[in-house]
Structure formats: C-alpha cells, structure tokens
Design a protein around this motif. Structure first.
Motif, PDB file in Angstrom:
ATOM      1  N   PRO A 138      -1.977  -6.117   3.466  1.00 19.40           N
ATOM      2  CA  PRO A 138      -1.905  -5.471   2.154  1.00 19.40           C
ATOM      3  C   PRO A 138      -0.757  -4.477   2.035  1.00 19.40           C
ATOM      4  O   PRO A 138      -0.449  -4.019   0.932  1.00 19.40           O
ATOM      5  CB  PRO A 138      -3.253  -4.759   2.046  1.00 19.40           C
ATOM      6  CG  PRO A 138      -3.650  -4.482   3.460  1.00 19.40           C
ATOM      7  CD  PRO A 138      -3.136  -5.649   4.249  1.00 19.40           C
ATOM      8  N   VAL A 139      -0.130  -4.152   3.152  1.00 21.83           N
ATOM      9  CA  VAL A 139       1.031  -3.258   3.149  1.00 21.83           C
ATOM     10  C   VAL A 139       2.065  -3.833   4.105  1.00 21.83           C
ATOM     11  O   VAL A 139       1.745  -4.167   5.244  1.00 21.83           O
ATOM     12  CB  VAL A 139       0.651  -1.828   3.578  1.00 21.83           C
ATOM     13  CG1 VAL A 139       1.900  -0.952   3.678  1.00 21.83           C
ATOM     14  CG2 VAL A 139      -0.354  -1.213   2.614  1.00 21.83           C
ATOM     15  N   LEU A 140       3.291  -3.953   3.625  1.00 17.71           N
ATOM     16  CA  LEU A 140       4.388  -4.457   4.449  1.00 17.71           C
ATOM     17  C   LEU A 140       5.423  -3.357   4.661  1.00 17.71           C
ATOM     18  O   LEU A 140       5.632  -2.515   3.782  1.00 17.71           O
ATOM     19  CB  LEU A 140       5.055  -5.660   3.787  1.00 17.71           C
ATOM     20  CG  LEU A 140       4.179  -6.903   3.569  1.00 17.71           C
ATOM     21  CD1 LEU A 140       4.976  -7.987   2.840  1.00 17.71           C
ATOM     22  CD2 LEU A 140       3.661  -7.429   4.907  1.00 17.71           C
ATOM     23  N   VAL A 141       6.071  -3.391   5.811  1.00 14.41           N
ATOM     24  CA  VAL A 141       7.064  -2.377   6.172  1.00 14.41           C
ATOM     25  C   VAL A 141       8.349  -3.068   6.616  1.00 14.41           C
ATOM     26  O   VAL A 141       8.309  -4.073   7.330  1.00 14.41           O
ATOM     27  CB  VAL A 141       6.544  -1.483   7.315  1.00 14.41           C
ATOM     28  CG1 VAL A 141       7.625  -0.511   7.783  1.00 14.41           C
ATOM     29  CG2 VAL A 141       5.302  -0.723   6.890  1.00 14.41           C
TER      30      VAL A 141
ATOM     31  N   HIS B 238      11.158   0.975   3.968  1.00 13.76           N
ATOM     32  CA  HIS B 238      10.523   0.445   2.762  1.00 13.76           C
ATOM     33  C   HIS B 238       9.048   0.149   3.028  1.00 13.76           C
ATOM     34  O   HIS B 238       8.706  -0.506   4.019  1.00 13.76           O
ATOM     35  CB  HIS B 238      11.216  -0.834   2.307  1.00 13.76           C
ATOM     36  CG  HIS B 238      12.643  -0.634   1.889  1.00 13.76           C
ATOM     37  ND1 HIS B 238      13.004  -0.352   0.589  1.00 13.76           N
ATOM     38  CD2 HIS B 238      13.795  -0.652   2.607  1.00 13.76           C
ATOM     39  CE1 HIS B 238      14.322  -0.222   0.516  1.00 13.76           C
ATOM     40  NE2 HIS B 238      14.828  -0.393   1.735  1.00 13.76           N
ATOM     41  N   VAL B 239       8.198   0.642   2.143  1.00 10.17           N
ATOM     42  CA  VAL B 239       6.773   0.356   2.196  1.00 10.17           C
ATOM     43  C   VAL B 239       6.415  -0.413   0.930  1.00 10.17           C
ATOM     44  O   VAL B 239       6.648   0.071  -0.184  1.00 10.17           O
ATOM     45  CB  VAL B 239       5.935   1.647   2.280  1.00 10.17           C
ATOM     46  CG1 VAL B 239       4.449   1.327   2.191  1.00 10.17           C
ATOM     47  CG2 VAL B 239       6.238   2.397   3.566  1.00 10.17           C
ATOM     48  N   LEU B 240       5.860  -1.603   1.117  1.00  8.84           N
ATOM     49  CA  LEU B 240       5.523  -2.463  -0.019  1.00  8.84           C
ATOM     50  C   LEU B 240       4.013  -2.650  -0.103  1.00  8.84           C
ATOM     51  O   LEU B 240       3.383  -3.166   0.833  1.00  8.84           O
ATOM     52  CB  LEU B 240       6.194  -3.827   0.138  1.00  8.84           C
ATOM     53  CG  LEU B 240       5.983  -4.822  -1.012  1.00  8.84           C
ATOM     54  CD1 LEU B 240       6.792  -4.395  -2.243  1.00  8.84           C
ATOM     55  CD2 LEU B 240       6.368  -6.233  -0.591  1.00  8.84           C
TER      56      LEU B 240
ATOM     57  N   LEU C 145       3.417   4.857   6.409  1.00  9.82           N
ATOM     58  CA  LEU C 145       4.208   6.052   6.113  1.00  9.82           C
ATOM     59  C   LEU C 145       4.455   6.867   7.373  1.00  9.82           C
ATOM     60  O   LEU C 145       5.582   7.303   7.637  1.00  9.82           O
ATOM     61  CB  LEU C 145       3.486   6.902   5.070  1.00  9.82           C
ATOM     62  CG  LEU C 145       3.408   6.318   3.656  1.00  9.82           C
ATOM     63  CD1 LEU C 145       2.394   7.088   2.814  1.00  9.82           C
ATOM     64  CD2 LEU C 145       4.783   6.338   2.992  1.00  9.82           C
ATOM     65  N   ARG C 146       3.411   7.063   8.154  1.00 10.70           N
ATOM     66  CA  ARG C 146       3.554   7.883   9.364  1.00 10.70           C
ATOM     67  C   ARG C 146       4.440   7.194  10.401  1.00 10.70           C
ATOM     68  O   ARG C 146       5.243   7.847  11.082  1.00 10.70           O
ATOM     69  CB  ARG C 146       2.180   8.208   9.944  1.00 10.70           C
ATOM     70  CG  ARG C 146       1.356   9.149   9.067  1.00 10.70           C
ATOM     71  CD  ARG C 146       0.144   9.683   9.798  1.00 10.70           C
ATOM     72  NE  ARG C 146      -0.680  10.531   8.954  1.00 10.70           N
ATOM     73  CZ  ARG C 146      -0.436  11.818   8.700  1.00 10.70           C
ATOM     74  NH1 ARG C 146       0.635  12.403   9.225  1.00 10.70           N
ATOM     75  NH2 ARG C 146      -1.248  12.530   7.935  1.00 10.70           N
TER      76      ARG C 146
ATOM     77  N   VAL D  78      10.995   4.499   0.795  1.00 11.39           N
ATOM     78  CA  VAL D  78      10.794   4.044  -0.586  1.00 11.39           C
ATOM     79  C   VAL D  78       9.491   3.257  -0.645  1.00 11.39           C
ATOM     80  O   VAL D  78       9.287   2.312   0.119  1.00 11.39           O
ATOM     81  CB  VAL D  78      11.967   3.160  -1.065  1.00 11.39           C
ATOM     82  CG1 VAL D  78      11.709   2.643  -2.485  1.00 11.39           C
ATOM     83  CG2 VAL D  78      13.271   3.953  -1.023  1.00 11.39           C
ATOM     84  N   VAL D  79       8.607   3.651  -1.557  1.00 10.84           N
ATOM     85  CA  VAL D  79       7.324   2.980  -1.748  1.00 10.84           C
ATOM     86  C   VAL D  79       7.348   2.254  -3.080  1.00 10.84           C
ATOM     87  O   VAL D  79       7.710   2.832  -4.111  1.00 10.84           O
ATOM     88  CB  VAL D  79       6.152   3.986  -1.751  1.00 10.84           C
ATOM     89  CG1 VAL D  79       4.826   3.266  -1.960  1.00 10.84           C
ATOM     90  CG2 VAL D  79       6.127   4.780  -0.457  1.00 10.84           C
ATOM     91  N   ARG D  80       6.962   0.984  -3.060  1.00  8.27           N
ATOM     92  CA  ARG D  80       6.890   0.218  -4.304  1.00  8.27           C
ATOM     93  C   ARG D  80       5.824  -0.852  -4.187  1.00  8.27           C
ATOM     94  O   ARG D  80       5.239  -1.042  -3.128  1.00  8.27           O
ATOM     95  CB  ARG D  80       8.245  -0.396  -4.651  1.00  8.27           C
ATOM     96  CG  ARG D  80       8.744  -1.441  -3.694  1.00  8.27           C
ATOM     97  CD  ARG D  80      10.182  -1.825  -4.028  1.00  8.27           C
ATOM     98  NE  ARG D  80      10.352  -2.162  -5.428  1.00  8.27           N
ATOM     99  CZ  ARG D  80      11.543  -2.294  -6.015  1.00  8.27           C
ATOM    100  NH1 ARG D  80      12.662  -2.099  -5.329  1.00  8.27           N
ATOM    101  NH2 ARG D  80      11.627  -2.614  -7.295  1.00  8.27           N
ATOM    102  N   GLY D  81       5.571  -1.552  -5.280  1.00  9.53           N
ATOM    103  CA  GLY D  81       4.562  -2.591  -5.286  1.00  9.53           C
ATOM    104  C   GLY D  81       5.182  -3.976  -5.400  1.00  9.53           C
ATOM    105  O   GLY D  81       6.254  -4.152  -5.976  1.00  9.53           O
ATOM    106  N   ALA D  82       4.497  -4.975  -4.865  1.00  8.26           N
ATOM    107  CA  ALA D  82       4.957  -6.358  -4.944  1.00  8.26           C
ATOM    108  C   ALA D  82       4.658  -6.931  -6.330  1.00  8.26           C
ATOM    109  O   ALA D  82       3.744  -6.482  -7.029  1.00  8.26           O
ATOM    110  CB  ALA D  82       4.268  -7.198  -3.876  1.00  8.26           C
ATOM    111  N   GLY D  83       5.434  -7.920  -6.714  1.00  5.97           N
ATOM    112  CA  GLY D  83       5.154  -8.653  -7.946  1.00  5.97           C
ATOM    113  C   GLY D  83       5.508  -7.933  -9.221  1.00  5.97           C
ATOM    114  O   GLY D  83       5.013  -8.284 -10.295  1.00  5.97           O
TER     115      GLY D  83
END
Length: 261
Positions: A9-12, A20-22, A44-45, A57-62
């Motif tokens: 559910p979270v990609l780095v 980048h955190v997705l 994040l950590r 940078v944090v964002r969402g997919a799609g």
C-alpha cells in the motif's frame, strides 16, 4: 476496496537526494487502512534515516492524493469494538506526527482529491504543493463523522479558528488555489505545470545543506510549541552553534570567494 490485491500500500523510491513515498491504493483512491498507516510511517522514517536523502515527496497513485479512511475497513473494524478500531487512527496519527520529528523536509504533492484523512496528511506535511484544480476538504461532518487524523488540531493552527471551524463544520470543498490563499499550501500550480513545479521545488530543497534544513525545521516546530521569547533564545543558541560549525564555515567561505571573483 480491500479485495485480494497484494501490492504494497506504500511504495518507496529514491532519485538522487529526493526520496519518494507513494500511497499505492489507486483502486481505492488511496484510502487509509491500518496497514497503510503503519507502512507510511516506516517509509518516512526509513528515507529520513538514509544519509543521501535530503527531501521527501509524498503523493498518491492514480492521480489522487487520498480520500481518507477506507470505509470498508472502518466498518469491518467497528464490528470488533474500540480495541479493533483504534489501530487505524493510531497508525495514521503516528505517521502524520512523525513528519515533524524528521530532520528532512517532507513535501506533499497534492492532486485530485485530498479528503478527510488525505487532507489531514497534507496538513501534517511540512510543505504542500497543490494542483490548482485539486479538490480538498475535511468532509468528516458530511458523513456524520469526526476528524481522527489531527484535523481538529492542526487546521486551526494553520488557518485560525474562524476558517477552521467554518470548514470543519460545513465540509465545503476547497480548490488548490483556495488552499494556497488560505496558507494551507505553499504554492499551487496549473495542471500543465504541476509535475515540473513539484520536481523543481524538490530539487531546490535537495540542493540545500541538509544540516541547515534540519536545524531550520527543528527551530520552526520547536518555536511553535513555546513562547516567542523562548523561541528566539533557541534560535540564538542554534545559529551561534551552527555558524561556528564546519558546514556553515564552508558556505561562508564560498560566499566570500564569489564576492571577490
């Protein structure tokens, strides 16, 4: 929305000094689950602990940031009572709270929808960059719900009591442009300029001294939690210690050399 999907559910990923955190549940518009909250904090950590990463940078997919809590998961957890439901809010709350503790700046790149928990995550990030046509809201009240990701506390501190209560109680949507006007975002970009604008801003931060950025961020958050007098004293101690250090000395030497050139 939970289905049988097995992708994390979270990609780095890392691109040079930019981490980048997705949020990676596009089929659910990146709705927050117990697992997503836990993995978001860990991502994040982990990036902040990587000595090569200077900005995240944090964002969402799609094409959507996040619509908040996954109602399917909420309904399932409710059946188990408070003990089953609490981790959903604890995990997400810890992820949001961790941002202020990290030594690197965390930038929210917001497009599409940022609703409820997604809007709260945006508020928790150090800096928000938004697409002008993004649709943002704390819409908990629209569904008879109460904010659970920090919105009742962070929003008044960001925009003041009048705007915070007006928004929280009405659940009215904001555009990215309005969010920037309110001070909820540092900058809004036209749709065609969003990707380039986010990338350029992230690279700008990544090019700065990581030591200086960490100290500035710590000063801002530390000052928000104390009086102006104590905050100024903290700043004085920090700047004297910093200027006497090797990193600042190199920067000062480079500046004086450029003036003589």
């Amino acid at each position: 929305m939970n289905g049988t999907r097995t992708d994390p559910p979270v990609l780095v990923r890392r691109e040079g000094a930019v981490g980048h955190v997705l949020l990676n549940r596009p089929e659910a518009m990146n709705a927050v689950t117990v697992e997503l909250g836990a993995r978001l904090e860990q991502a994040l950590r982990d990036l902040a602990a990587d000595g090569t990463v200077r900005v995240i940078v944090v964002r969402g997919a799609g094409g959507t940031f996040s619509v908040g809590g996954d109602f399917h998961e909420v309904e399932r957890l409710r059946a188990g009572g408070p003990d089953a439901l609490t981790p959903l809010f604890v995990n997400f709350g810890r992820a949001c709270a961790s941002i202020a503790e990290l030594p690197v700046p965390v930038v929210a790149a917001v497009e599409g929808y940022a609703m409820a928990g997604g809007f709260e995550l945006m508020q928790a990030c150090d800096i928000a960059l938004v697409r002008a046509d993004a649709r943002l809201a704390d819409n908990h009240a629209n569904f008879g719900q109460v904010p659970g990701g920090g919105g009742s506390q962070r929003l008044p501190r960001l925009v003041g009591r009048q705007r915070a209560l007006g928004h929280l109680l009405s659940g009215e949507r904001l555009t990215g442009e309005q969010a920037a006007a309110w001070g909820l975002a540092y900058r809004s970009f036209a749709a065609e300029d969003f990707e380039q604008g986010v990338a350029a801003f992230a690279e700008r931060l990544a090019d700065r001294s990581g030591d200086a950025l960490a100290k500035i961020k710590k000063l801002v958050y530390g000052g928000l939690g104390t009086t102006l007098v104590d905050g100024l004293a903290l700043e004085l101690d920090t700047v004297v210690e910093h200027v006497c250090g090797d990193a600042a000395g190199a920067g000062i030497a480079a500046f004086t050399r450029s003036e003589r050139a």
